[in-house]
Every structure is written in C-alpha cells, then in structure tokens.
Scaffold this motif. Structure first.
Motif, PDB file in Angstrom:
ATOM      1  N   GLU A  10       0.835  -1.205   0.000  1.00  0.00           N
ATOM      2  CA  GLU A  10       0.000   0.000   0.000  1.00  0.00           C
ATOM      3  C   GLU A  10       0.869   1.254   0.000  1.00  0.00           C
ATOM      4  O   GLU A  10       0.652   2.179  -0.785  1.00  0.00           O
ATOM      5  N   SER A  38       2.651   1.756  -3.282  1.00  0.00           N
ATOM      6  CA  SER A  38       1.760   2.196  -4.367  1.00  0.00           C
ATOM      7  C   SER A  38       1.351   3.659  -4.250  1.00  0.00           C
ATOM      8  O   SER A  38       0.979   4.274  -5.241  1.00  0.00           O
ATOM      9  N   LYS A  39       1.433   4.248  -3.055  1.00  0.00           N
ATOM     10  CA  LYS A  39       0.966   5.625  -2.838  1.00  0.00           C
ATOM     11  C   LYS A  39       2.091   6.648  -2.734  1.00  0.00           C
ATOM     12  O   LYS A  39       1.833   7.829  -2.530  1.00  0.00           O
ATOM     13  N   THR A  40       3.336   6.195  -2.858  1.00  0.00           N
ATOM     14  CA  THR A  40       4.494   7.073  -2.657  1.00  0.00           C
ATOM     15  C   THR A  40       5.498   6.877  -3.793  1.00  0.00           C
ATOM     16  O   THR A  40       5.268   6.092  -4.704  1.00  0.00           O
ATOM     17  N   GLY A  89       0.035  11.832  -1.751  1.00  0.00           N
ATOM     18  CA  GLY A  89       0.161  11.520  -3.171  1.00  0.00           C
ATOM     19  C   GLY A  89       1.545  11.870  -3.665  1.00  0.00           C
ATOM     20  O   GLY A  89       2.418  12.271  -2.894  1.00  0.00           O
TER      21      GLY A  89
END
Length: 195
Positions: free
Chosen positions: A64, A67-69, A103
C-alpha cells in the motif's frame, strides 16, 4: 509526528522483496539511540525501524505504501531525507507533518534564480485544491512554503542552505516527489464544504 525539518540524508543500501519491501538505509544518526519500532520519516514516509546496525536501520514497507508514494522508484544508492519523530519539548521549526503521504507530485520545472532554485511541481488533481500561496506542504519530508499556485502547478523556492542539508540540491525535471498536504488546509477545505 514530525516537523519537516530534515536532520540527516540517508542512502538506500539494500532493497529486498520478502512479502513486503525491506529497505536498509545508511545513516549518520547514532543508532544506539534508536529503539526498535521507532518511527523515522524517510523521504517523508513514516516508516518503522525493524532492525538496526552501527550505521544503518531497516524498515519494512507495505505494498500500500509503495503504491501511494515514490518508494516504487527507490534504488540502491538513492539518497533520502531523514527525520526522527518529534519529541515533547523539541523545537517546531517547520509545520506539523504526519509522515502519511497524500500523493506523488511531479517536478515540471527547475530554474536557478541567483543562489536559490525555483521548482515547479504538478500535484495530483484531487490534492491541488489543498495547496495555497504562502501555505505549507511537505515534499519528500521537507517542510516548505508555497510561493505561487496555478491550477495543479505550484512553485517552491529552495535557498542554498536547504539544498545543502537535504536532497533538494539534486532535484531534476520529471522527479516523483512525495507530497503531504498541510493538515490545517485539509480541515479548512472540509469546513468550507459543509458550510
């Protein structure tokens, strides 16, 4: 919690996929003073220490978080901004930063202006509304003041000191940058929606 004042530049020395991504980060911190389970912001991502050596620490990074950084772009040899967690009584020199990246922004322009460098970044559309001139953002863990905003593009000015004590001296067009918006901006926007 953190302040966005970078206190060390670490180097990624190993990356291993073992269920989660495990990263080893070399540091000049005195690792004898770091507890197992401590939180260290690494390029603005709050990560938990799972192992320690004399001049390094290991962290596990979930899919997670990857995928977000910008962690998906980490490679051995990459330099990252580091900050230890805020302690009661510490000076709050930046702004309150959680280490929870909202984001990834993209660097769209880098221009030297005198000794300083003006960098323009494009924020994800859903986060752009939270960024305001003279407001705060955390970029790769660094507390910064926004100069100007045009739609989803916003500008930051880096003075020589910031470029020397962080990885911002290496910035280039196309870089993916971890963006954490100011918590206060999020609450103000939420209040405006309900008014």
């Amino acid at each position: 919690m953190f302040t966005g004042i970078v206190t060390d530049i670490g180097t990624i020395t190993d990356l291993t996929q073992e269920g989660d991504l495990r990263a080893r980060i070399a540091t000049s911190y005195d690792t004898k003073g770091i507890d197992m389970g401590a939180s260290i912001a690494s390029d603005g991502v709050c990560l938990t220490v799972v192992d320690l050596g004399t001049d390094w620490y290991d962290v596990q990074i979930s899919a997670e978080t990857v995928s977000k950084t910008n962690v998906s772009a980490w490679v051995v040899g990459k330099r990252v901004n580091l900050e230890r967690a805020l302690r009661v009584g510490d000076e709050l020199g930046g702004h309150i930063v959680s280490g929870h990246v909202d984001g990834v922004a993209e660097v769209v322009s880098v221009v030297d202006e005198g000794d300083s460098t003006r960098v323009q970044l494009r924020a994800p559309d859903d986060l752009a509304r939270f960024i305001a001139p003279k407001g705060s953002v955390a970029l790769n863990g660094t507390s910064l003041t926004v100069n100007e905003v045009q739609g989803a593009v916003f500008g930051i000015n880096f003075i020589p000191h910031t470029k020397e004590v962080t990885t911002w001296g290496d910035v280039a067009v196309g870089d993916a940058v971890n963006l954490e918006i100011d918590t206060l901006a999020r609450y103000v926007a939420r209040l405006a929606e309900t008014a």
